[in-house]
Structures are given as C-alpha cells and as structure tokens.
Design a protein around this motif. Structure first.
Motif, PDB file in Angstrom:
ATOM      1  N   ALA A   1       0.943  -1.178   0.043  1.00 21.27           N
ATOM      2  CA  ALA A   1      -0.093  -0.076  -0.032  1.00 21.27           C
ATOM      3  C   ALA A   1       0.959   1.212   0.061  1.00 21.27           C
ATOM      4  O   ALA A   1       1.749   1.165   1.034  1.00 21.27           O
ATOM      5  CB  ALA A   1      -1.027  -0.023   1.215  1.00 21.27           C
TER       6      ALA A   1
ATOM      7  N   ASP B   1     -14.326  -2.673   1.322  1.00 19.89           N
ATOM      8  CA  ASP B   1     -13.342  -2.333   2.429  1.00 19.89           C
ATOM      9  C   ASP B   1     -14.264  -2.214   3.784  1.00 19.89           C
ATOM     10  O   ASP B   1     -15.175  -1.300   3.400  1.00 19.89           O
ATOM     11  CB  ASP B   1     -12.539  -1.005   2.334  1.00 19.89           C
TER      12      ASP B   1
ATOM     13  N   CYS C   1     -12.349  -7.092   2.752  1.00 18.47           N
ATOM     14  CA  CYS C   1     -11.296  -6.740   3.614  1.00 18.47           C
ATOM     15  C   CYS C   1     -11.413  -6.176   5.011  1.00 18.47           C
ATOM     16  O   CYS C   1     -12.317  -5.064   5.066  1.00 18.47           O
ATOM     17  CB  CYS C   1     -10.214  -5.802   2.889  1.00 18.47           C
TER      18      CYS C   1
ATOM     19  N   HIS D   1     -10.448  -3.889   7.917  1.00 14.76           N
ATOM     20  CA  HIS D   1      -9.101  -2.787   7.739  1.00 14.76           C
ATOM     21  C   HIS D   1      -9.263  -1.992   9.121  1.00 14.76           C
ATOM     22  O   HIS D   1     -10.368  -1.583   9.522  1.00 14.76           O
ATOM     23  CB  HIS D   1      -9.875  -2.003   6.513  1.00 14.76           C
TER      24      HIS D   1
ATOM     25  N   ALA E   1      -6.098  -5.538   6.475  1.00 13.51           N
ATOM     26  CA  ALA E   1      -5.013  -4.405   6.248  1.00 13.51           C
ATOM     27  C   ALA E   1      -5.059  -3.621   7.359  1.00 13.51           C
ATOM     28  O   ALA E   1      -6.129  -3.841   8.303  1.00 13.51           O
ATOM     29  CB  ALA E   1      -5.668  -3.421   5.104  1.00 13.51           C
TER      30      ALA E   1
ATOM     31  N   ILE F   1      -2.317  -6.817   3.129  1.00 13.94           N
ATOM     32  CA  ILE F   1      -1.975  -5.514   2.907  1.00 13.94           C
ATOM     33  C   ILE F   1      -1.398  -4.857   3.747  1.00 13.94           C
ATOM     34  O   ILE F   1      -1.330  -4.709   5.043  1.00 13.94           O
ATOM     35  CB  ILE F   1      -3.196  -4.880   2.626  1.00 13.94           C
TER      36      ILE F   1
END
Length: 210
Positions: free
Chosen positions: A6, A109, A132, A134, A165, A185
């Motif tokens: 990222a 996300d 994901c 996050h 992430a 990530i």
C-alpha cells in the motif's frame, strides 16, 4: 496468499522508486487514497504502465456512483477497485456489475462497519471478489488491530477472498498468516523500513510458506 504493497504518502515518482525496490516480492501495488487525492487516477495509469506484470489496486473507497467510478478506474488500468462496505447495497451491486463488464475485481473495505459478520455475509452474496477487514490509521493509533476481525469474516464468507489491512509489520505477520487470509496488505510495515527490499522479501517468504 498474496502480498499487497500500500502506497499512501508518496507522489508518482516516489511510488515508482518504491515499487522498483520491492517489485520481485509483491503481487499487487495499491495506489492509496491519499495518492489518488493528490495525483488523481494518473497515478494508477503510470504505475500500471511502468509495472504491467503487477496487479494495481485503486483505493478509491467508493461510497456512491460506483458504476461510473469503477469504469474510470478501469480505464486508468486498475485491476482491483475498492468500495466501502458501509455503502448502499445498490452501490455495491453497481460496482460488481461494472467490474464484471470491464474484467476487473472489487474489494470491499469493511472499515467502520459495525456488524462485521452480518455485512460480510450480505456483500459476499453480491458477488464481490475480496472482503477486507481494515483497522484504519486513526484506530491503529489507539492500539487496535484487524486480526480478530479477520477471523470473524472468515467464519461467514463463502465465495469472496478475504483480505486484511492495517498496521501489519514483519513482527505481527505470523499472527496474520495463522488466520489464512487470501491477501495481506502492508503499507508502513514495508515503506517505513530502512531496508524495504529485505523486509518485503522476508514477508513474501513467510506468506508463501503459509
């Protein structure tokens, strides 16, 4: 399991330098939201042209008008586009429809989604490619991480791949790998290190060992 780099606090030339340094050890390059805000989709286009063999993710965090924004990101060369899990169902469905048309993928996300299990189940049914968990920058500051959240979504997601992430470093990577996400990530855990290449190489090695 794949490794995504990222890129957040860089301009286009810096992004190219960074990717060049760790290129053999990453699978996906993420053009982070701050880069898109500063440089526009031009950043996606230039990175894709410079590294055509790598997948490029445009972290647009789309909340509305997803069909149009997915189309524009696809035209710029993005392989994966992010939509917020907190967006309306219609928005996510529109994103999936456009991405299928363009031969691209959608990553949802789940930042700031309150009921992770319920929403993961819902968006999974819409045919998204990745979901994901996050932990955002602001929550990492108070010591939160995404590992438990990853286990939560892993228990309900049937079709999509899972991604994680937020604050992942070499020291915490083994814990992440244990939960078996499809995509890991990493931002500052690579970009903030002195020897980026060595860290990325070690991360890729651990990931490949699974």
């Amino acid at each position: 399991m794949e490794l995504q780099l990222a890129l957040d606090l860089v301009n286009i030339p810096q992004a190219k330098e960074l990717v060049k340094e760790v290129e053999p050890y990453i699978d996906i390059v993420e053009i982070g939201t701050p880069v898109v805000i500063n440089e526009g989709l031009k950043a996606v286009k230039e990175i894709k042209e410079a590294f055509p063999h790598l997948k490029v993710l445009a972290d647009l965090k789309v909340m509305d008008a997803a069909g149009y924004e997915v189309m524009k990101a696809s035209e710029a060369g993005a392989d994966i586009i992010t939509i917020l899990g907190a967006a309306e169902d219609m928005t996510i469905k529109g994103a999936v429809e456009e991405a299928k048309k363009q031969g691209k993928k959608i990553l949802i996300d789940m930042i700031s989604v309150k009921d992770l299990a319920q929403r993961a189940k819902e968006v999974d049914a819409f045919g998204v490619d990745y979901i994901c968990v996050h932990t955002g920058y602001d929550l990492q500051a108070v010591g939160k991480n995404s590992f438990e959240d990853l286990l939560t979504i892993k228990s309900v997601v049937k079709n999509a791949k899972t991604a994680v992430a937020g604050g992942i470093k070499l020291s915490t990577l083994p814990e992440v790998i244990k939960a078996q996400p499809d995509l890991v990530i990493v931002g500052g855990g690579i970009t903030g290190e002195e020897n980026k290449q060595a860290v990325a190489a070690e991360m890729q090695k651990l990931i490949k060992q699974g």
